[in-house]
Design an enzyme around this catalytic site. Structure first.
Site, PDB file in Angstrom:
ATOM      1  N   ARG A  51     -37.350 -23.696 -25.121  1.00 58.95           N
ATOM      2  CA  ARG A  51     -37.042 -23.915 -26.534  1.00 58.95           C
ATOM      3  C   ARG A  51     -36.429 -22.646 -27.106  1.00 58.95           C
ATOM      4  O   ARG A  51     -37.135 -21.786 -27.651  1.00 58.95           O
ATOM      5  CB  ARG A  51     -38.307 -24.312 -27.303  1.00 58.95           C
ATOM      6  CG  ARG A  51     -38.935 -25.613 -26.838  1.00 58.95           C
ATOM      7  CD  ARG A  51     -40.229 -25.870 -27.593  1.00 58.95           C
ATOM      8  NE  ARG A  51     -40.833 -27.146 -27.202  1.00 58.95           N
ATOM      9  CZ  ARG A  51     -42.000 -27.602 -27.680  1.00 58.95           C
ATOM     10  NH1 ARG A  51     -42.674 -26.858 -28.567  1.00 58.95           N
ATOM     11  NH2 ARG A  51     -42.490 -28.744 -27.286  1.00 58.95           N
ATOM     12  N   ASP A  53     -34.604 -20.032 -29.519  1.00 56.26           N
ATOM     13  CA  ASP A  53     -34.703 -19.822 -30.962  1.00 56.26           C
ATOM     14  C   ASP A  53     -33.348 -19.953 -31.640  1.00 56.26           C
ATOM     15  O   ASP A  53     -32.295 -20.035 -30.993  1.00 56.26           O
ATOM     16  CB  ASP A  53     -35.260 -18.426 -31.250  1.00 56.26           C
ATOM     17  CG  ASP A  53     -36.730 -18.304 -30.902  1.00 56.26           C
ATOM     18  OD1 ASP A  53     -37.428 -19.333 -30.873  1.00 56.26           O
ATOM     19  OD2 ASP A  53     -37.189 -17.166 -30.676  1.00 56.26           O
ATOM     20  N   TYR A 112     -32.974 -15.257 -18.023  1.00 54.61           N
ATOM     21  CA  TYR A 112     -32.295 -14.953 -19.278  1.00 54.61           C
ATOM     22  C   TYR A 112     -31.413 -13.726 -19.091  1.00 54.61           C
ATOM     23  O   TYR A 112     -31.712 -12.832 -18.296  1.00 54.61           O
ATOM     24  CB  TYR A 112     -33.307 -14.667 -20.390  1.00 54.61           C
ATOM     25  CG  TYR A 112     -33.980 -15.890 -20.953  1.00 54.61           C
ATOM     26  CD1 TYR A 112     -33.455 -16.546 -22.061  1.00 54.61           C
ATOM     27  CD2 TYR A 112     -35.143 -16.392 -20.384  1.00 54.61           C
ATOM     28  CE1 TYR A 112     -34.077 -17.671 -22.591  1.00 54.61           C
ATOM     29  CE2 TYR A 112     -35.774 -17.518 -20.899  1.00 54.61           C
ATOM     30  CZ  TYR A 112     -35.229 -18.157 -22.010  1.00 54.61           C
ATOM     31  OH  TYR A 112     -35.841 -19.262 -22.519  1.00 54.61           O
ATOM     32  N   ARG A 203     -36.552 -10.781 -26.097  1.00 52.88           N
ATOM     33  CA  ARG A 203     -35.974  -9.993 -27.180  1.00 52.88           C
ATOM     34  C   ARG A 203     -36.841  -8.789 -27.520  1.00 52.88           C
ATOM     35  O   ARG A 203     -36.329  -7.720 -27.886  1.00 52.88           O
ATOM     36  CB  ARG A 203     -35.764 -10.883 -28.402  1.00 52.88           C
ATOM     37  CG  ARG A 203     -34.620 -11.891 -28.230  1.00 52.88           C
ATOM     38  CD  ARG A 203     -34.607 -12.917 -29.352  1.00 52.88           C
ATOM     39  NE  ARG A 203     -34.567 -12.289 -30.655  1.00 52.88           N
ATOM     40  CZ  ARG A 203     -34.930 -12.908 -31.777  1.00 52.88           C
ATOM     41  NH1 ARG A 203     -35.368 -14.160 -31.752  1.00 52.88           N
ATOM     42  NH2 ARG A 203     -34.851 -12.279 -32.935  1.00 52.88           N
TER      43      ARG A 203
END
Length: 257
Positions: A51, A53, A112, A203
């Site tokens: 999911r 952001d 990622y 992040r």
């Protein structure tokens, strides 16, 4: 009902994230479900591997959908792409999968990538696609700090206070930090791999490593932050526009080449 896996690419800028939101907030999930409804009337609910952001991008998100018709996968992808226009969302591939395949729960790994550009002049072509800082960073120091995060740890420091995961313990398999030529500057790419990630973990790690690269933190400060198991010990959270979901792995690849 036949089940199909969808490999999805999207620019996260116009969306409030992957997950369907309250009315008036655009989401990638809603865009794909709306396209599916144009092919087969009725409500559709799809599940995704991650999911992402608001503002986060994907080059290889994976979702699954149950449909009534037995679609040729190539025709299904083409039809969905026709109905997704002009949204910046594309179905890269579709594949028929077993009924017990689940885009999220069947996944054994996620990857990622974060793009950070250091240059004085504002970015133009990559606006909204990278995080820009003004000064070059020290990649060796960032790699030294990143090495302290590899393995199984309590990542409380590096997860959002809104994270819904039952445990803060995750196993980080890899953090690669590479440099790439960029007009007027340099691009640093952070590639992270794990079975799964906590909310805002990538992040949070990237933003903290940037502080190491800038000289504001030492590599040893990363170890101290990790051991603190305290969100307040984290560095700044990197902005979403530099982050990409670039791969999801399964025991059997749904999209063999």
């Amino acid at each position: 009902m036949p089940r199909y896996a969808l490999q999805i690419e999207y620019h996260g800028g116009p969306f409030a994230g992957w997950q369907r939101q309250s009315p008036g907030l655009a989401s990638v999930q809603e865009a794909v479900e709306t396209a599916l409804a144009k092919l087969e009337p009725g409500p559709h609910t799809i599940a995704a591997a991650g999911r992402t952001d608001a503002g986060v991008h994907a080059t290889a998100q994976v979702a699954h959908a149950d449909l009534a018709r037995d679609w040729d996968p190539f025709r299904l992808a083409s039809a969905l792409n026709a109905h997704l226009r002009p949204d910046p969302v594309a179905i890269l591939a579709a594949a028929r999968v077993p009924d017990d395949f689940h885009a999220r729960f069947s996944a054994t790994g996620r990857r990622y990538s974060f793009r950070l550009v250091a240059r004085r002049a504002p970015v133009t072509h990559d606006r909204g696609l990278v995080w820009q800082v003004l000064n070059r960073l020290d990649p060796a120091a960032m790699r030294e700090g990143a090495a302290m995060l590899i393995g199984t740890h309590d990542f409380t420091t590096f997860r959002s206070t809104l994270c819904q995961a039952k445990s803060p313990v995750k196993t980080l398999d890899r953090i690669d930090i590479t440099e790439h030529p960029y007009p007027g500057g340099v691009e640093y790419r952070f590639d992270l791999a794990a079975r799964s990630f906590l909310h805002n973990q990538v992040r949070s790690i990237t933003g903290t490593l940037e502080r190491v690269g800038a000289g504001a933190w030492t590599p040893e400060d990363i170890r101290a932050a990790l051991q603190a198991k305290d969100r307040a010990a984290c560095g700044p959270v990197a902005p979403p526009q530099g982050l990409y979901l670039v791969g999801v792995t399964y025991p059997v690849d749904p999209f063999p080449r």
